[in-house]
Design an enzyme around this catalytic site. Structure first.
Site, PDB file in Angstrom:
ATOM      1  N   THR A 230      -6.020  -0.430  -2.165  1.00  8.23           N
ATOM      2  CA  THR A 230      -6.288   0.741  -1.339  1.00  8.23           C
ATOM      3  C   THR A 230      -5.871   2.030  -2.027  1.00  8.23           C
ATOM      4  O   THR A 230      -4.932   2.040  -2.835  1.00  8.23           O
ATOM      5  CB  THR A 230      -5.529   0.626  -0.003  1.00  8.23           C
ATOM      6  OG1 THR A 230      -5.648   1.851   0.730  1.00  8.23           O
ATOM      7  CG2 THR A 230      -4.054   0.353  -0.227  1.00  8.23           C
TER       8      THR A 230
ATOM      9  N   TYR B 160       2.165   0.386   4.710  1.00  8.32           N
ATOM     10  CA  TYR B 160       0.905  -0.236   4.278  1.00  8.32           C
ATOM     11  C   TYR B 160       0.662   0.023   2.796  1.00  8.32           C
ATOM     12  O   TYR B 160       0.429  -0.914   2.012  1.00  8.32           O
ATOM     13  CB  TYR B 160      -0.259   0.298   5.115  1.00  8.32           C
ATOM     14  CG  TYR B 160      -1.611  -0.083   4.560  1.00  8.32           C
ATOM     15  CD1 TYR B 160      -1.962  -1.421   4.370  1.00  8.32           C
ATOM     16  CD2 TYR B 160      -2.541   0.895   4.204  1.00  8.32           C
ATOM     17  CE1 TYR B 160      -3.198  -1.777   3.847  1.00  8.32           C
ATOM     18  CE2 TYR B 160      -3.775   0.552   3.691  1.00  8.32           C
ATOM     19  CZ  TYR B 160      -4.099  -0.778   3.503  1.00  8.32           C
ATOM     20  OH  TYR B 160      -5.327  -1.117   2.978  1.00  8.32           O
TER      21      TYR B 160
END
Length: 326
Positions: free
Chosen positions: A117, A141
């Site tokens: 990501t 995250y």
């Protein structure tokens, strides 16, 4: 055919990747605990239901199917939730990935593709973002995904694992054949939320922040069609099998699109007017994020085919029209 174990293959991006794998001549086998995924999205190979933190389960599946490649999508992926419940993210994303990597090592699987990501970068120091930009994630995250990237690099050095980390930006859109779409509970992504609002009887949409240093004051992001992301993951397998060096790749269009521009596209594609209301910005959100994806173009031969925002939004609108209850 080369068999690929796809963790999280019943989810949004994982299911699109399975379709791309099948079309490219690979044989996908899905592992998913169905906490976020949907069994009816598994259309191109078998589904084994279980958790990647269960090493006995993983070894049983690997022994049965003997995959040559692992493509790893299984993870928790909501930034806000990761801040509120970091334990969940370190368990699912880090412990789960390490359990999977150990199964890969013990079963002598040589190739590993990670769904990573842009959240590993945090707030960018310059735009567009290059792969060698500082990585300072601002959420659990992003931190957990970065931890897995570090583990991949270490497994590559110590055990010879060939790997690619695909740092995609904002995945969006739906399968152009209408077979797959975006289904999250709860939904947190701007395009499906805006489409659902437009197609409902109460088309209210809240924009978080109109005081960013951007042309229209709303946050700017790089929206990449999910089919293009899936294509890049398949190309990464081909690249590594041809002897390419393990590496990380940005997946983005290089085009920044604001939230207000997204809402305008949703209104065009649905023919519905949204009641747009502005709220304070969410703490920690960068004003702009968009990629430089020249490395993926040069080494993978990857060029996003669906760059226009109306194409991306329109594909999602088409899927929702056929699947959203009136």
């Amino acid at each position: 055919m080369t068999r690929v174990l796809v963790t999280g293959g019943a989810g949004y991006i994982g299911s699109h990747a399975c379709k791309a794998l099948a079309l490219a001549g690979y044989d996908p086998v899905v592992v998913d605990n169905l906490s976020l995924g949907h069994a009816d999205a598994v259309k191109w190979g078998p589904l084994e239901v279980g958790d990647i933190r269960n090493s006995a389960f993983l070894n049983k599946v690997i022994t049965q199917y003997k995959p040559e490649v692992v493509m790893h999508f299984a993870a928790s992926s909501t930034v806000g939730e990761s801040v509120a419940d970091p334990a969940k993210y370190y368990s699912n994303n880090v412990m789960g990935s390490l359990t999977l990597l150990e199964a890969v090592r013990l079963n002598e699987i040589e190739t590993f593709i990670l769904s990573s990501t842009c959240a590993t970068y945090g707030i960018p120091t310059c735009l567009p973002i290059l792969e060698n930009a500082p990585r300072n994630p601002i959420s659990p995250y992003g931190a957990t995904k970065l931890a897995v990237e570090h583990a991949l690099a270490d497994y590559g050095t110590a055990y010879g694992l060939k790997w690619a980390a695909m740092r995609y930006f904002n995945a969006a859109g739906a399968d152009l054949d209408g077979e797959l779409g975006e289904r999250h509970e709860p939904e947190t992504h701007v395009i499906p939320l805006a489409i659902q609002a437009a197609l409902s009887h109460r088309p209210v949409f809240n924009v978080l922040g109109r005081d960013y240093p951007t042309p229209d004051g709303s946050a700017v992001r790089d929206y990449v069609h999910v089919a293009d992301i899936a294509d890049a993951h398949v190309r990464a397998i081909d690249y590594l099998k041809a002897g390419g060096e393990s590496s990380a790749f940005n997946l983005g269009t290089g085009i920044g699109t604001s939230v207000i521009e997204i809402l305008e596209a949703v209104q065009r594609c649905t023919g519905r007017k949204l009641d747009i209301r502005f709220q304070p910005r969410r703490p920690g959100d960068p004003a702009s994020l968009y990629a430089a994806a020249t490395k993926a173009a040069e080494l993978l031969g990857w060029h996003p085919q669906h760059r226009e925002i109306d194409t991306i939004v329109g594909s999602a609108v088409s899927w929702f029209r056929h699947n959203l209850a009136a």
